[in-house]
Design an enzyme around this catalytic site. Sequence first.
Site, PDB file in Angstrom:
ATOM      1  N   ARG A   1       0.861  -1.188   0.000  1.00 29.07           N
ATOM      2  CA  ARG A   1       0.000   0.000   0.000  1.00 29.07           C
ATOM      3  C   ARG A   1       0.893   1.233   0.000  1.00 29.07           C
ATOM      4  O   ARG A   1       2.107   1.116   0.113  1.00 29.07           O
ATOM      5  CB  ARG A   1      -1.026  -0.004   1.154  1.00 29.07           C
ATOM      6  CG  ARG A   1      -0.621  -0.554   2.478  1.00 29.07           C
ATOM      7  CD  ARG A   1       0.468   0.144   3.195  1.00 29.07           C
ATOM      8  NE  ARG A   1       0.244   1.579   3.293  1.00 29.07           N
ATOM      9  CZ  ARG A   1       1.177   2.479   3.487  1.00 29.07           C
ATOM     10  NH1 ARG A   1       2.464   2.100   3.619  1.00 29.07           N
ATOM     11  NH2 ARG A   1       0.913   3.758   3.573  1.00 29.07           N
ATOM     12  N   GLY A   2       0.224   2.417  -0.125  1.00 30.13           N
ATOM     13  CA  GLY A   2       0.997   3.650  -0.278  1.00 30.13           C
ATOM     14  C   GLY A   2       1.017   3.998  -1.766  1.00 30.13           C
ATOM     15  O   GLY A   2       1.282   3.115  -2.601  1.00 30.13           O
TER      16      GLY A   2
ATOM     17  N   ASP B   1      -2.240  11.036  -1.825  1.00 32.63           N
ATOM     18  CA  ASP B   1      -2.637  10.003  -2.779  1.00 32.63           C
ATOM     19  C   ASP B   1      -3.030  10.601  -4.117  1.00 32.63           C
ATOM     20  O   ASP B   1      -2.962   9.938  -5.148  1.00 32.63           O
ATOM     21  CB  ASP B   1      -3.778   9.159  -2.210  1.00 32.63           C
ATOM     22  CG  ASP B   1      -3.236   8.258  -1.119  1.00 32.63           C
ATOM     23  OD1 ASP B   1      -3.143   8.710   0.039  1.00 32.63           O
ATOM     24  OD2 ASP B   1      -2.848   7.117  -1.437  1.00 32.63           O
TER      25      ASP B   1
ATOM     26  N   GLN C   1      -1.523   2.333   9.938  1.00 30.09           N
ATOM     27  CA  GLN C   1      -0.272   2.456   9.160  1.00 30.09           C
ATOM     28  C   GLN C   1       0.775   3.271   9.924  1.00 30.09           C
ATOM     29  O   GLN C   1       1.972   3.087   9.731  1.00 30.09           O
ATOM     30  CB  GLN C   1      -0.548   3.137   7.807  1.00 30.09           C
ATOM     31  CG  GLN C   1      -1.324   2.291   6.812  1.00 30.09           C
ATOM     32  CD  GLN C   1      -2.814   2.572   6.877  1.00 30.09           C
ATOM     33  OE1 GLN C   1      -3.345   2.908   7.943  1.00 30.09           O
ATOM     34  NE2 GLN C   1      -3.508   2.412   5.771  1.00 30.09           N
TER      35      GLN C   1
END
Length: 338
Positions: A47-48, A225, A184
């Site tokens: 993720r990221g 994002d 996270q």
Amino acid sequence: MPDSFRFLREETALEILDQRLIPFQVSYLKCTSADQVASAIVSMAVRGAPAIGIAAAFGVALDALAGRDVERAIRILWATRPTAVNLFWALDRMRSIAGLPPDIRGDAMLKEALSIWEEDLRINKAIGANGSVLLPERAKVITHCNTGSLATGGYGTALGVIRAAVEAGKDVEVFVDETRPRFQGARLTAFELFSDGIKFTVICDSMAHWLMRTRRIDAVLVGADRVAMNGDVANKIGTYSLAVGAKHHGVPFYVAAPSSTFDLQCPSGEAIPIEERSPEELRTLGAETLFPEDYPVWNPSFDVTPNEMISAIITEKGVLHPPYGASIRSVLGFEVLK
Ligand code: MRU
């Protein structure tokens, strides 16, 4: 820090660090197809924003090298997660060479995926250098989510700024928002800071405003994002709330992001699709069920911070200041939509 990715040439396989097991276990998922990479993205093993772009590029390359249908690979990977634009940016780059003759397509696609990865690492170092000068010699900083080596091709964006400031000899202390519901911050950012020996303290998201009121905080530093052409920023849910708190307490609010996170098609934050994830992420905590299934849940995974709440956006090409339409044009050279 363990690498987020390892490409095994002999086996034509991409190994993805399984971030769901961090901080307790360092273990890699071996992927040999776009389908396997897609499921690693959907399950958030990786993720990221930049990291899912890199993973997706390798997913396409793996199918190309195996002689499978590249357009299908792109379609499957395109549908994995909707908010981080780096995914679509990387897939568009792969698609631009999909028309090459089949005998050279696989190798060209692998080369492109490796370039996307290497470029991201270089870009993050430049973001770090550009952003570290914004922090004072002794800096107390609040972070949200994970924007480090794990979320990128290495080094990190917002966490890269912190790394660069520490490398420049600054005394940086990081307050790490745990980042509900997937933690996270507490699991990944704290793991990275601990590995690097950088001073940090984990806090609940709901403590951040009180921390700003009761201690001197020099900056809030987050990733992105997707950045719209007016400077509105989509990032992990809770970012907007931090921006509200920063504005109220007079704390600078910085976003760090590569130019691949800017969406030329997106005039403002209203046009950014926000992923909604399973109610289970709120209802359960590990093996424990916190409340019954018939309690309604809303679980948006991202929010949008309006540009007027952002003090500066740090990119590899320089630091953008408001008004962002103009600075996106002059620093990044992107044409802003009318
Ligand atoms: O749902 P996630 O963990 O993929 O969300 C990640 C974030 O919101 C990060 O802050 C963002 O991708 C920037 S990472 C350099």
